[in-house]
Scaffold this motif. Structure first.
Motif, PDB file in Angstrom:
ATOM      1  N   ASP A  86      43.664 -16.749 -12.282  1.00 22.44           N
ATOM      2  CA  ASP A  86      43.337 -15.807 -13.345  1.00 22.44           C
ATOM      3  C   ASP A  86      42.278 -14.819 -12.873  1.00 22.44           C
ATOM      4  OD1 ASP A  86      42.825 -14.457 -15.666  1.00 22.44           O
ATOM      5  OD2 ASP A  86      41.886 -16.154 -16.717  1.00 22.44           O
ATOM      6  N   GLU A  87      42.709 -13.635 -12.466  1.00 21.09           N
ATOM      7  CA  GLU A  87      41.763 -12.637 -11.963  1.00 21.09           C
ATOM      8  C   GLU A  87      40.828 -12.118 -13.050  1.00 21.09           C
ATOM      9  OE1 GLU A  87      43.106  -9.565  -9.265  1.00 21.09           O
ATOM     10  OE2 GLU A  87      44.988 -10.650  -8.960  1.00 21.09           O
ATOM     11  N   SER A  88      41.256 -12.163 -14.320  1.00 21.09           N
ATOM     12  CA  SER A  88      40.403 -11.643 -15.386  1.00 21.09           C
ATOM     13  C   SER A  88      39.100 -12.434 -15.507  1.00 21.09           C
ATOM     14  CB  SER A  88      41.154 -11.657 -16.723  1.00 21.09           C
ATOM     15  OG  SER A  88      41.405 -12.998 -17.148  1.00 21.09           O
ATOM     16  N   ALA A  89      39.116 -13.684 -15.075  1.00 11.72           N
ATOM     17  CA  ALA A  89      37.903 -14.508 -15.130  1.00 11.72           C
ATOM     18  C   ALA A  89      36.831 -13.988 -14.183  1.00 11.72           C
ATOM     19  CB  ALA A  89      38.239 -15.961 -14.792  1.00 11.72           C
ATOM     20  N   TYR A  90      37.227 -13.123 -13.232  1.00 11.88           N
ATOM     21  CA  TYR A  90      36.297 -12.607 -12.232  1.00 11.88           C
ATOM     22  C   TYR A  90      36.005 -11.121 -12.425  1.00 11.88           C
ATOM     23  CZ  TYR A  90      37.598 -17.058 -10.192  1.00 11.88           C
ATOM     24  OH  TYR A  90      37.819 -18.400  -9.998  1.00 11.88           O
ATOM     25  N   ALA A  91      36.274 -10.621 -13.629  1.00 10.56           N
ATOM     26  CA  ALA A  91      35.870  -9.254 -13.943  1.00 10.56           C
ATOM     27  C   ALA A  91      34.370  -9.127 -13.716  1.00 10.56           C
ATOM     28  CB  ALA A  91      36.232  -8.916 -15.387  1.00 10.56           C
ATOM     29  N   GLN A  92      33.920  -7.946 -13.311  1.00  8.05           N
ATOM     30  CA  GLN A  92      32.502  -7.787 -12.950  1.00  8.05           C
ATOM     31  C   GLN A  92      31.575  -8.179 -14.097  1.00  8.05           C
ATOM     32  OE1 GLN A  92      30.276  -3.911 -12.444  1.00  8.05           O
ATOM     33  NE2 GLN A  92      30.642  -4.421 -10.290  1.00  8.05           N
ATOM     34  N   GLU A  93      31.916  -7.820 -15.320  1.00  6.05           N
ATOM     35  CA  GLU A  93      31.048  -8.180 -16.446  1.00  6.05           C
ATOM     36  C   GLU A  93      30.957  -9.690 -16.609  1.00  6.05           C
ATOM     37  OE1 GLU A  93      30.571  -7.586 -21.262  1.00  6.05           O
ATOM     38  OE2 GLU A  93      31.588  -6.025 -20.098  1.00  6.05           O
ATOM     39  N   GLU A  94      32.061 -10.408 -16.395  1.00  9.24           N
ATOM     40  CA  GLU A  94      32.020 -11.865 -16.476  1.00  9.24           C
ATOM     41  C   GLU A  94      31.064 -12.444 -15.428  1.00  9.24           C
ATOM     42  OE1 GLU A  94      33.540 -13.867 -18.772  1.00  9.24           O
ATOM     43  OE2 GLU A  94      34.002 -11.954 -19.740  1.00  9.24           O
ATOM     44  N   LEU A  95      31.145 -11.929 -14.211  1.00 12.08           N
ATOM     45  CA  LEU A  95      30.270 -12.413 -13.148  1.00 12.08           C
ATOM     46  C   LEU A  95      28.813 -12.046 -13.436  1.00 12.08           C
ATOM     47  CD1 LEU A  95      32.482 -11.552 -10.036  1.00 12.08           C
ATOM     48  CD2 LEU A  95      32.367 -13.692 -11.333  1.00 12.08           C
ATOM     49  N   LEU A 117      28.572  -7.369  -2.051  1.00 14.02           N
ATOM     50  CA  LEU A 117      29.191  -7.543  -3.370  1.00 14.02           C
ATOM     51  C   LEU A 117      28.185  -8.106  -4.363  1.00 14.02           C
ATOM     52  CD1 LEU A 117      31.721  -7.825  -5.296  1.00 14.02           C
ATOM     53  CD2 LEU A 117      31.911 -10.151  -4.383  1.00 14.02           C
ATOM     54  N   GLY A 118      27.364  -9.050  -3.911  1.00 15.61           N
ATOM     55  CA  GLY A 118      26.363  -9.636  -4.801  1.00 15.61           C
ATOM     56  C   GLY A 118      25.403  -8.610  -5.353  1.00 15.61           C
ATOM     57  N   GLY A 119      25.143  -7.537  -4.587  1.00 18.98           N
ATOM     58  CA  GLY A 119      24.281  -6.474  -5.078  1.00 18.98           C
ATOM     59  C   GLY A 119      24.903  -5.732  -6.243  1.00 18.98           C
ATOM     60  N   GLN A 120      26.207  -5.516  -6.187  1.00 16.88           N
ATOM     61  CA  GLN A 120      26.857  -4.796  -7.273  1.00 16.88           C
ATOM     62  C   GLN A 120      26.970  -5.667  -8.520  1.00 16.88           C
ATOM     63  OE1 GLN A 120      30.390  -2.807  -5.674  1.00 16.88           O
ATOM     64  NE2 GLN A 120      29.037  -1.236  -4.842  1.00 16.88           N
ATOM     65  N   ILE A 121      27.148  -6.980  -8.326  1.00 15.39           N
ATOM     66  CA  ILE A 121      27.126  -7.899  -9.463  1.00 15.39           C
ATOM     67  C   ILE A 121      25.721  -7.965 -10.053  1.00 15.39           C
ATOM     68  CG2 ILE A 121      27.425 -10.311 -10.151  1.00 15.39           C
ATOM     69  CD1 ILE A 121      29.606 -10.464  -7.931  1.00 15.39           C
ATOM     70  N   LYS A 206      38.269 -19.471  -4.457  1.00 12.54           N
ATOM     71  CA  LYS A 206      39.495 -19.295  -5.230  1.00 12.54           C
ATOM     72  C   LYS A 206      40.167 -17.964  -4.879  1.00 12.54           C
ATOM     73  CE  LYS A 206      39.015 -23.149  -7.483  1.00 12.54           C
ATOM     74  NZ  LYS A 206      37.846 -23.664  -6.731  1.00 12.54           N
ATOM     75  N   PRO A 207      41.487 -17.969  -4.656  1.00 15.71           N
ATOM     76  CA  PRO A 207      42.183 -16.720  -4.319  1.00 15.71           C
ATOM     77  C   PRO A 207      41.970 -15.620  -5.358  1.00 15.71           C
ATOM     78  CG  PRO A 207      43.630 -18.610  -3.981  1.00 15.71           C
ATOM     79  CD  PRO A 207      42.399 -19.129  -4.645  1.00 15.71           C
ATOM     80  N   ALA A 208      41.981 -15.977  -6.632  1.00 14.40           N
ATOM     81  CA  ALA A 208      41.799 -14.963  -7.676  1.00 14.40           C
ATOM     82  C   ALA A 208      40.428 -14.307  -7.575  1.00 14.40           C
ATOM     83  CB  ALA A 208      41.978 -15.594  -9.060  1.00 14.40           C
ATOM     84  N   GLN A 209      39.414 -15.061  -7.133  1.00 18.81           N
ATOM     85  CA  GLN A 209      38.082 -14.482  -6.960  1.00 18.81           C
ATOM     86  C   GLN A 209      38.101 -13.420  -5.868  1.00 18.81           C
ATOM     87  OE1 GLN A 209      35.711 -14.631  -4.376  1.00 18.81           O
ATOM     88  NE2 GLN A 209      33.830 -14.128  -5.481  1.00 18.81           N
ATOM     89  N   LEU A 210      38.752 -13.723  -4.749  1.00 18.36           N
ATOM     90  CA  LEU A 210      38.845 -12.763  -3.654  1.00 18.36           C
ATOM     91  C   LEU A 210      39.641 -11.529  -4.056  1.00 18.36           C
ATOM     92  CD1 LEU A 210      39.506 -15.225  -0.699  1.00 18.36           C
ATOM     93  CD2 LEU A 210      37.397 -13.949  -1.131  1.00 18.36           C
ATOM     94  N   LEU A 211      40.751 -11.733  -4.771  1.00 20.04           N
ATOM     95  CA  LEU A 211      41.582 -10.603  -5.181  1.00 20.04           C
ATOM     96  C   LEU A 211      40.833  -9.689  -6.144  1.00 20.04           C
ATOM     97  CD1 LEU A 211      44.936 -12.543  -5.664  1.00 20.04           C
ATOM     98  CD2 LEU A 211      44.501 -10.775  -3.949  1.00 20.04           C
ATOM     99  N   ALA A 212      40.169 -10.298  -7.133  1.00 21.79           N
ATOM    100  CA  ALA A 212      39.483  -9.500  -8.150  1.00 21.79           C
ATOM    101  C   ALA A 212      38.258  -8.794  -7.576  1.00 21.79           C
ATOM    102  CB  ALA A 212      39.078 -10.392  -9.327  1.00 21.79           C
ATOM    103  N   THR A 213      37.446  -9.506  -6.813  1.00 21.54           N
ATOM    104  CA  THR A 213      36.220  -8.883  -6.300  1.00 21.54           C
ATOM    105  C   THR A 213      36.532  -7.904  -5.173  1.00 21.54           C
ATOM    106  OG1 THR A 213      35.811 -10.778  -4.836  1.00 21.54           O
ATOM    107  CG2 THR A 213      34.753 -10.799  -7.003  1.00 21.54           C
ATOM    108  N   GLY A 214      37.593  -8.175  -4.398  1.00 19.00           N
ATOM    109  CA  GLY A 214      38.009  -7.209  -3.392  1.00 19.00           C
ATOM    110  C   GLY A 214      38.408  -5.887  -4.022  1.00 19.00           C
ATOM    111  N   ARG A 215      39.121  -5.959  -5.142  1.00 20.59           N
ATOM    112  CA  ARG A 215      39.501  -4.732  -5.850  1.00 20.59           C
ATOM    113  C   ARG A 215      38.260  -4.019  -6.373  1.00 20.59           C
ATOM    114  NH1 ARG A 215      42.579  -6.895  -9.184  1.00 20.59           N
ATOM    115  NH2 ARG A 215      44.567  -6.512  -8.158  1.00 20.59           N
TER     116      ARG A 215
END
Length: 296
Positions: A86-95, A117-121, A206-215
């Protein structure tokens, strides 16, 4: 991929699961030691494909300066759980809301640091609510999307994850990358034990984490003007070379933020691993300067 020098926590540090209102997160918590006076607590967020272990080299020198440091695996990173698909779980606001919950669980105002990436989060968390934070350090983390060359690398990874398992992608990456090279250009050659730890970290993410944060890295807008309006001290720290965000772009961002600017010579995209003593010294000097007695 970020490659920490070792996965063994430094002496005195404790690995555990931090309980928050948004779930549990794996952390390495390093208290001050040797009779040092506690000057503050810092929350450290790793970058893309990274983990809390990336900050191992910083814990001890920062403890000696009086800073407790808590490095965290974000949702879906390494030893912190998260949805697989579930890529939506890794939306930037969620993180970002996870970061606010982590700060709340620590029970004290914290200096916030995000790498890449951690800086943008971290920036997104501060823009939601800056009140839990004493300062924000952006380490090798730029104002908007990553460079074109890095976007291409992320696209290749996302394409691979669409048709291959995490284990298959790992084997493909190892076949394509000479053992002595790293993404940061550092002259590091992990031993067999560390190679297995790196593989374990990759497979734990998790693959979804990589896909969502990579985007996210490829489409992140410039939010520097928003951030500059937040009443916090800022610090922009990087190596002297960086192919993810050009150093000149980081210089400009620091000016726009009115931030302290540190360039760590001899480091590239991961000064925390490549020049940890100089990096720790710069961080502690900045945090010291934000203490009420140090402010004009």
């Amino acid at each position: 991929m970020s490659r920490p020098p070792t996965f063994v926590p430094p002496p005195g540090a404790r690995a555990y699961r931090l309980r928050t209102a948004r779930g549990e997160f794996a952390v390495v918590d390093a208290p001050v030691g040797g009779g040092a006076e506690l000057r503050g607590t810092a929350l450290l967020l790793p970058g893309f494909t990274g983990s809390k272990e990336d900050f191992h080299p910083l814990h001890q020198p920062l403890a000696e300066r009086g800073y407790r440091t808590v490095a965290v695996d974000g949702r879906g990173q390494f030893e912190s759980d998260g949805p697989t698909d579930d890529e939506s779980a890794y939306a930037q606001e969620e993180l970002a809301r996870d970061v606010l919950a982590q700060a709340e669980a620590l029970g004290t105002p914290v200096h916030l640091l995000g790498h890449s990436l951690g800086g943008q989060i971290a920036r997104a968390a501060v823009l939601l609510d800056h009140s839990p934070f004493l300062s924000l350090t952006l380490m090798a983390s730029g104002p908007a999307q990553i460079s074109a060359s890095q976007q291409e690398r992320v696209k290749l990874l996302r394409d691979a994850l669409g048709v291959m398992s995490m284990a298959e992608v790992w084997e493909t990456m190892q076949a394509m990358e000479p053992p002595e090279e790293t993404d940061t250009g550092a002259d590091l050659d992990p031993g067999l034990e560390d190679r297995e730890d790196l593989r374990r970290r990759w497979l734990g993410t998790k693959p979804a984490q990589l896909l969502a944060t990579g985007r996210q890295l490829c489409v992140e807008p410039d939010r520097v003007a928003e951030l500059a309006a937040v009443p916090l001290p800022f610090h922009v720290l990087s190596g002297s070379l960086d192919d993810t965000w050009p150093v000149s772009l980081l210089d400009e961002m620091a000016l726009r933020l009115g931030a302290r600017r540190t360039v760590v010579e001899g480091a590239e995209h991961s000064p925390n691993c490549e020049q940890p003593l100089a990096t720790a010294r710069a961080l502690a000097d900045f945090w010291d300067s934000t203490a009420p007695a140090a402010r004009p």
